[in-house]
Design a protein around this motif. Structure first.
Motif, mmCIF file in Angstrom:
data_model
loop_
_atom_site.group_PDB
_atom_site.id
_atom_site.type_symbol
_atom_site.label_atom_id
_atom_site.label_comp_id
_atom_site.label_asym_id
_atom_site.label_seq_id
_atom_site.Cartn_x
_atom_site.Cartn_y
_atom_site.Cartn_z
ATOM 1 N N GLN A 1 -27.587 1.764 -23.901
ATOM 2 C CA GLN A 1 -27.345 0.347 -23.651
ATOM 3 C C GLN A 1 -28.594 -0.320 -23.062
ATOM 4 N N GLU B 1 -30.761 6.958 -31.916
ATOM 5 C CA GLU B 1 -30.674 6.248 -30.638
ATOM 6 C C GLU B 1 -31.212 4.815 -30.773
ATOM 7 N N ILE C 1 -28.599 2.635 -32.566
ATOM 8 C CA ILE C 1 -27.456 2.372 -31.683
ATOM 9 C C ILE C 1 -27.825 1.331 -30.630
ATOM 10 N N THR C 2 -29.024 1.455 -30.077
ATOM 11 C CA THR C 2 -29.482 0.500 -29.069
ATOM 12 C C THR C 2 -29.651 -0.888 -29.679
ATOM 13 N N GLN D 1 -28.030 -2.097 -32.209
ATOM 14 C CA GLN D 1 -26.672 -2.604 -32.446
ATOM 15 C C GLN D 1 -26.054 -3.143 -31.161
ATOM 16 N N SER D 2 -26.224 -2.432 -30.057
ATOM 17 C CA SER D 2 -25.633 -2.886 -28.800
ATOM 18 C C SER D 2 -26.297 -4.178 -28.321
ATOM 19 N N LYS E 1 -25.001 -6.997 -30.533
ATOM 20 C CA LYS E 1 -23.617 -7.320 -30.159
ATOM 21 C C LYS E 1 -23.585 -8.153 -28.878
ATOM 22 N N LEU E 2 -24.348 -7.744 -27.892
ATOM 23 C CA LEU E 2 -24.389 -8.457 -26.615
ATOM 24 C C LEU E 2 -24.873 -9.897 -26.806
ATOM 25 N N SER F 1 -23.878 -6.004 -19.908
ATOM 26 C CA SER F 1 -23.977 -4.707 -20.583
ATOM 27 C C SER F 1 -22.889 -3.759 -20.095
ATOM 28 N N LEU G 1 -19.665 -4.817 -21.567
ATOM 29 C CA LEU G 1 -19.628 -4.432 -22.977
ATOM 30 C C LEU G 1 -19.326 -2.948 -23.116
ATOM 31 N N ASP G 2 -19.886 -2.129 -22.221
ATOM 32 C CA ASP G 2 -19.622 -0.682 -22.245
ATOM 33 C C ASP G 2 -18.150 -0.379 -22.032
#
Length: 156
Positions: A2, A112, A115-116, A118-119, A122-123, A150, A153-154
């Protein structure tokens, strides 16, 4: 991973007076170089410019996520900068950009990295969140906002 895990207060800056794509990328690299330590600022800039050659990382709505992979890095680093005036960044919607979330990741961390990204996307796709980011005029307040958002969101 994240954004809250890789963003530091020293890499969070509000209301920067920069008016060009090249200058904002240089500023991002200047801040990141202090965090990474063993990689030169010019190498960071080269990684961002190489990615920009493939297509702009301006994702629309005044937001850009410049990112690069680093061959000799052992940790990911994020930089968050807002500018006083939106600048031309060749974004996909042709709008100028005033929120920059940059990401540098080790070259061998492909999964990784995605994924980062994407997060982060999204945020920052949350319209209320981006309004709050734009209203921040204090570096620490912006950092705190990202940490809180963050973590929320998690939990979702």
């Amino acid at each position: 991973m994240q954004l809250s895990e890789i963003l530091t207060t020293s890499c969070t800056t509000c209301d920067v007076e920069i008016t060009s794509k090249k200058r904002i990328l240089e500023k991002i690299c200047q801040l990141a170089a202090k965090q990474i330590g063993d990689i030169e600022q010019d190498d960071l800039l080269e990684s961002l410019l190489n990615r920009e050659k493939m297509g702009s990382t301006g994702i629309g709505n005044g937001i850009a996520i410049p990112h690069g992979r680093l061959p000799n890095a052992n940790k990911a680093v994020a930089v968050l900068i807002t500018t006083e005036q939106a600048i031309d960044f060749d974004a996909i919607d042709n709008r100028n950009v005033d929120v920059f979330i940059a990401l540098f990741v080790p070259e061998n961390s492909c999964k990784e990295h995605l994924i980062t990204l994407q997060s982060i996307a999204k945020l920052f796709s949350n319209k209320k969140m981006i309004k709050r980011v734009r209203k921040c005029h204090d570096n620490q307040a912006l950092y705190n906002l990202i940490q809180q958002a963050s973590n929320t969101l998690d939990a979702i």
